[in-house]
Design a protein around this motif. Structure first.
Motif, mmCIF file in Angstrom:
data_model
loop_
_atom_site.group_PDB
_atom_site.id
_atom_site.type_symbol
_atom_site.label_atom_id
_atom_site.label_comp_id
_atom_site.label_asym_id
_atom_site.label_seq_id
_atom_site.Cartn_x
_atom_site.Cartn_y
_atom_site.Cartn_z
ATOM 1 N N LYS A 243 0.986 -1.274 0.076
ATOM 2 C CA LYS A 243 -0.420 0.282 -0.144
ATOM 3 C C LYS A 243 1.041 1.192 0.045
ATOM 4 C CE LYS A 243 -1.965 -2.294 3.562
ATOM 5 N NZ LYS A 243 -3.111 -1.698 4.737
ATOM 6 N N LYS A 244 1.855 1.108 -0.615
ATOM 7 C CA LYS A 244 3.032 2.662 -0.797
ATOM 8 C C LYS A 244 2.422 3.179 -1.111
ATOM 9 C CE LYS A 244 6.692 -0.765 -1.490
ATOM 10 N NZ LYS A 244 7.680 -1.829 -2.521
ATOM 11 N N LEU A 245 1.536 3.183 -1.576
ATOM 12 C CA LEU A 245 1.027 5.129 -2.490
ATOM 13 C C LEU A 245 -0.487 5.725 -1.341
ATOM 14 C CD1 LEU A 245 0.521 4.380 -6.864
ATOM 15 C CD2 LEU A 245 2.280 6.198 -4.549
ATOM 16 N N GLU B 246 -7.369 -2.047 -7.375
ATOM 17 C CA GLU B 246 -6.208 -2.057 -6.838
ATOM 18 C C GLU B 246 -5.294 -1.368 -8.460
ATOM 19 O OE1 GLU B 246 -2.902 -5.263 -7.180
ATOM 20 O OE2 GLU B 246 -1.510 -4.264 -5.605
ATOM 21 N N SER B 247 -4.907 -0.299 -7.601
ATOM 22 C CA SER B 247 -3.786 0.705 -8.834
ATOM 23 C C SER B 247 -2.489 0.307 -8.363
ATOM 24 C CB SER B 247 -4.635 1.822 -8.472
ATOM 25 O OG SER B 247 -5.368 2.814 -9.508
ATOM 26 N N GLY C 5 -7.841 -0.049 -3.537
ATOM 27 C CA GLY C 5 -9.091 0.214 -2.951
ATOM 28 C C GLY C 5 -9.470 1.494 -4.598
ATOM 29 N N ILE C 6 -8.886 1.389 -5.350
ATOM 30 C CA ILE C 6 -9.147 2.288 -6.439
ATOM 31 C C ILE C 6 -8.282 1.930 -7.857
ATOM 32 C CG2 ILE C 6 -8.890 4.318 -5.063
ATOM 33 C CD1 ILE C 6 -6.433 5.197 -6.735
ATOM 34 N N THR C 7 -8.752 2.116 -8.628
ATOM 35 C CA THR C 7 -8.886 1.544 -9.926
ATOM 36 C C THR C 7 -8.607 2.469 -11.283
ATOM 37 O OG1 THR C 7 -10.998 1.799 -10.966
ATOM 38 C CG2 THR C 7 -10.816 -0.742 -9.353
ATOM 39 N N SER C 8 -8.098 3.121 -10.915
ATOM 40 C CA SER C 8 -7.745 4.606 -11.844
ATOM 41 C C SER C 8 -6.409 5.463 -11.707
ATOM 42 C CB SER C 8 -9.546 5.412 -11.153
ATOM 43 O OG SER C 8 -8.910 6.039 -10.116
ATOM 44 N N ASP D 264 -9.954 8.152 -13.322
ATOM 45 C CA ASP D 264 -11.283 8.751 -12.263
ATOM 46 C C ASP D 264 -11.129 10.165 -10.865
ATOM 47 O OD1 ASP D 264 -13.366 8.039 -13.695
ATOM 48 O OD2 ASP D 264 -12.898 6.207 -13.292
ATOM 49 N N LEU D 265 -9.640 10.223 -10.869
ATOM 50 C CA LEU D 265 -8.963 10.913 -9.598
ATOM 51 C C LEU D 265 -9.340 12.501 -9.480
ATOM 52 C CD1 LEU D 265 -5.372 8.691 -8.781
ATOM 53 C CD2 LEU D 265 -8.070 8.397 -7.774
#
Ligand SMILES: *[C@@H]1O[C@H](CO)[C@@H](O)[C@H](O)[C@H]1NC(C)=O
Ligand SMILES: *[C@@H]1O[C@H](CO)[C@@H](O)[C@H](O)[C@H]1NC(C)=O
Ligand SMILES: *[C@@H]1O[C@H](CO)[C@@H](O)[C@H](O)[C@H]1NC(C)=O
Length: 367
Positions: free
Chosen positions: A51-53, A314-315, A334-337, A354-355
């Protein structure tokens, strides 16, 4: 939505509605080809789940909508192409104070600008999804290329510019536009192209065709090859521009842990490739069986959320060296974008279709 639940819904819908093959075909517009995808990579070593980001700063929150790609000018200001048709510019008075960060509307492009890269004269080359390749300055927006070999672009996507000013860009699909791009990926037919625009002659030529959702493109440091991403095949390939292999392609990196989107070379030996998402188990299963793809697409016509069940939340941004070896993976479960990763000095910036912000991770000694 879990796989079982989706499978159950598929059965219920098929049985209850008595959906026959022909009825299904009338709802599903795709013409699927069985795709033999390589197995996904094992998530060990540098590819381990992380989850580094999550610890990245979120800059310009609410001031950028869907920053799909990022570019930086000689003064360190970041440009991004937004869903509202604006190219926005982010300036920093200092790297430590975010209150001093300034977001400006730099140029209005209209439509949906995606890939962006600087030309030699301070202009921004922009892939506007439906129109094609644009030359954008604060004074004007000029259409440079809208078709090649008589075939118009439907999804102009990634771009990079050589030191000689030649522009390399991609059209992901000549069949499906951005709003229904998922259908191209689900269909699995190669309808993408790698293109070259030469400003000296104002002409566009096709370097490669029949690519699988041609997406990001980045030149190598010596400009002797470029790397282009084929989203639906989970790979990026080399196209030789110089030397004995000129005009040939070869593998650069295969079996990526997600769909590759934009790719950027950082001037320090690393290509940064954004991976917005990947197939879930349902997605992979669907790709193997054309009938199931029709079912999913028909269902999605009624409930668009169905496509979400085919994707993993997971992005990531993956760092790959010039030999095509993965050296680091930065993930955001948690995100796909996340569609772009750009390294500037010791920071990794990321943007996403989508961010509502641009992420910034201090790489410190992480790479
Ligand atoms: C874009 O337009 C600018 C200003 O007119 C010009 O200087 C530049 O050469 C153009 N770039 C390309 C790639 O056509
Ligand atoms: C370049 O070619 C396009 C058509 O391919 C044309 O619309 C445009 O006016 C040309 N631009 C210049 C500067 O000649
Ligand atoms: C911020 O950091 C980058 C890279 O580390 C550097 O190039 C840039 O000049 C810095 N900007 C400011 C305003 O200090």
């Amino acid at each position: 939505m879990g796989l079982k639940l989706v499978a159950a819904k598929v059965c219920v819908i098929c049985v209850c509605l008595g959906v026959g093959w022909n009825a299904l075909l009338s709802v599903s517009p795709i013409d699927p080809l069985p795709v033999d995808l390589p197995p996904p990579p094992e998530r060990v070593g540098v590819l381990s789940y992380n989850k580094k980001l999550h610890s990245a700063l979120k800059l310009a929150f609410g001031q950028v909508s869907g920053p799909e790609d990022l570019a930086v000018d000689s003064e360190g200001r970041i440009y991004t192409a937004c869903a509202d048709g604006w190219v926005k510019r982010i300036s920093f008075a200092s790297n430590d104070s975010y209150s001093s960060l300034q977001v400006e509307k730099w140029a209005y492009v209209g439509g949906r600008p995606l890939g962006i890269a600087f030309g030699l004269h301070g202009e921004l080359l922009v892939c506007e999804a439906s129109r094609g390749l644009l030359n954008v300055t604060q004074e004007k927006v000029e259409l440079l290329s809208e078709e090649a070999d008589g075939l118009p672009y439907r999804l102009a996507d990634g771009v990079d510019v050589g030191k000689d000013g030649v522009v390399y860009f991609t059209d992901a699909s000549y069949k499906y536009g951005l709003d229904i791009h998922a259908l191209d990926i689900i269909e699995g037919r190669p309808r993408g192209r790698l293109l070259k625009y030469d400003p000296a002659t104002n002409t566009t030529s096709v370097l490669l065709k029949e690519l699988y959702f041609a997406n990001g493109v980045a030149l190598s440091p010596k400009q002797d090859f470029l790397v282009y991403c084929e989203t639906s095949m989970f790979r990026c390939r080399k196209f030789w521009l110089e030397g004995p292999n000129r005009g040939n392609t070869e593998s650069f990196i295969d079996r990526l842990p997600g769909f590759p989107d934009n790719i950027r070379y950082d001037g320090q030996g690393i290509f940064w490739i954004a991976l917005p998402t990947s197939w879930s188990l349902l997605g992979r299963t669907m790709v193997r069986y054309p009938y199931l793809r029709h079912v999913i697409v028909a269902m999605a016509a009624m409930a668009p959320g169905v496509i979400d069940a085919t994707l993993v939340k997971e992005s990531s941004v993956v760092a790959v060296n010039e030999n095509g070896e993965t050296v680091a993976l930065f993930s955001y479960p948690g995100i796909t974008s996340i569609t772009a990763g750009l390294r500037i000095g010791e920071f990794l910036y990321y943007g996403g279709i989508d961010l509502e912000y641009i992420g910034r991770l201090d790489l410190e000694d992480k790479i």
